[in-house]
Design a protein around this motif. Structure first.
Motif, PDB file in Angstrom:
ATOM      1  N   GLU A  17      84.470  81.129  49.588  1.00  0.00           N
ATOM      2  CA  GLU A  17      84.099  80.570  50.896  1.00  0.00           C
ATOM      3  C   GLU A  17      85.194  79.652  51.421  1.00  0.00           C
ATOM      4  OE1 GLU A  17      80.384  78.602  50.160  1.00  0.00           O
ATOM      5  OE2 GLU A  17      79.262  80.491  50.033  1.00  0.00           O
ATOM      6  N   GLU A  20      87.989  81.631  52.703  1.00  0.00           N
ATOM      7  CA  GLU A  20      87.686  82.143  54.042  1.00  0.00           C
ATOM      8  C   GLU A  20      87.836  81.035  55.086  1.00  0.00           C
ATOM      9  OE1 GLU A  20      84.825  85.272  56.276  1.00  0.00           O
ATOM     10  OE2 GLU A  20      84.255  84.598  54.275  1.00  0.00           O
ATOM     11  N   ASP A  21      87.434  79.806  54.744  1.00  0.00           N
ATOM     12  CA  ASP A  21      87.657  78.672  55.650  1.00  0.00           C
ATOM     13  C   ASP A  21      89.144  78.500  55.941  1.00  0.00           C
ATOM     14  OD1 ASP A  21      84.923  78.172  55.569  1.00  0.00           O
ATOM     15  OD2 ASP A  21      85.091  76.407  54.260  1.00  0.00           O
ATOM     16  N   ARG A  24      90.269  81.172  58.364  1.00  0.00           N
ATOM     17  CA  ARG A  24      89.827  80.862  59.736  1.00  0.00           C
ATOM     18  C   ARG A  24      90.688  79.775  60.373  1.00  0.00           C
ATOM     19  NH1 ARG A  24      84.535  81.984  57.812  1.00  0.00           N
ATOM     20  NH2 ARG A  24      84.208  79.836  57.196  1.00  0.00           N
ATOM     21  N   ALA A  25      91.243  78.884  59.534  1.00  0.00           N
ATOM     22  CA  ALA A  25      92.094  77.805  60.038  1.00  0.00           C
ATOM     23  C   ALA A  25      93.560  78.230  60.174  1.00  0.00           C
ATOM     24  CB  ALA A  25      91.989  76.595  59.105  1.00  0.00           C
ATOM     25  N   PRO A  29      94.529  82.512  52.400  1.00  0.00           N
ATOM     26  CA  PRO A  29      93.159  82.379  51.880  1.00  0.00           C
ATOM     27  C   PRO A  29      93.072  82.023  50.398  1.00  0.00           C
ATOM     28  CG  PRO A  29      93.729  84.686  52.119  1.00  0.00           C
ATOM     29  CD  PRO A  29      94.895  83.904  52.656  1.00  0.00           C
ATOM     30  N   LEU A 153      90.085  89.175  52.106  1.00  0.00           N
ATOM     31  CA  LEU A 153      90.642  88.015  52.812  1.00  0.00           C
ATOM     32  C   LEU A 153      92.165  88.122  52.911  1.00  0.00           C
ATOM     33  CD1 LEU A 153      88.512  85.166  51.194  1.00  0.00           C
ATOM     34  CD2 LEU A 153      88.225  86.165  53.475  1.00  0.00           C
ATOM     35  N   ARG A 156      93.106  90.727  55.440  1.00  0.00           N
ATOM     36  CA  ARG A 156      92.974  90.170  56.798  1.00  0.00           C
ATOM     37  C   ARG A 156      94.143  89.256  57.133  1.00  0.00           C
ATOM     38  NH1 ARG A 156      87.136  87.751  56.609  1.00  0.00           N
ATOM     39  NH2 ARG A 156      87.949  86.473  58.303  1.00  0.00           N
ATOM     40  N   TYR A 157      94.584  88.451  56.167  1.00  0.00           N
ATOM     41  CA  TYR A 157      95.679  87.516  56.433  1.00  0.00           C
ATOM     42  C   TYR A 157      97.023  88.242  56.569  1.00  0.00           C
ATOM     43  CZ  TYR A 157      98.921  83.651  56.178  1.00  0.00           C
ATOM     44  OH  TYR A 157      99.924  82.774  56.461  1.00  0.00           O
TER      45      TYR A 157
END
Length: 165
Positions: A17, A20-21, A24-25, A29, A153, A156-157
């Protein structure tokens, strides 16, 4: 490969988690949780390298936090749970702080394979297993049940963005 208790699994889920935060920032990850011998969560952190300081890894931050807030015996009895195996810088900080066991979701070898597949730039520091940096440390991982989540993650990055490791 690692077998973890239900409480430890929840700590590792929290690491995912936090990773993932971080994503998002706008950060790579990674997330980590520091847990006392009695299972109490003491501190948690996520990656913060987008600040321009590439040393702002969560494992490094927790090593520094522990040195400031815990006695040497408390540090030795603590466990660091983390989404990815420590890099050499973080492993050294962990060792110098005198922290205890490390449990990671994804190994450096797994991450390296993913990053190669994604065409991510090569990191400036070699990926070494924690045991090569801090030989006497108890290290457990990977934890297969969460590997796919962490891989997603990183996809995605790094997928198509050319993000740094």
């Amino acid at each position: 490969m690692s077998t973890v208790s239900n409480h430890e699994f929840e700590c590792l889920r929290r690491c995912a988690e936090l990773a993932e935060d971080a994503l998002r920032a706008g950060d790579e990850p990674f997330g980590s949780v520091l847990v006392a011998a009695d299972g109490t969560v003491l501190a948690e952190e996520r990656n913060r390298v987008s600040s321009g300081d590439d040393t702002r890894h969560p494992e490094f931050a927790l090593a520094r936090w522990s040195a400031e807030h815990l006695t040497r015996p408390q540090r030795a009895a603590a466990t660091v749970f983390t989404s990815g195996e420590h890099c050499p810088m973080c492993a050294a900080a962990h060792g110098w702080a005198g922290l205890g066991r490390i449990v990671y979701i994804v190994s450096s070898e797994q991450l390296g394979e993913w990053l190669d597949e994604l065409g991510a730039p090569v990191a400036p520091v070699a990926a070494l297993p924690i045991g090569e940096v801090v030989p006497a440390l108890r290290v457990e991982g990977p934890v297969p049940e969460l590997v796919d989540r962490v891989r997603e993650l990183h996809v995605r990055y790094h997928g198509g963005t050319g993000g740094l490791r």
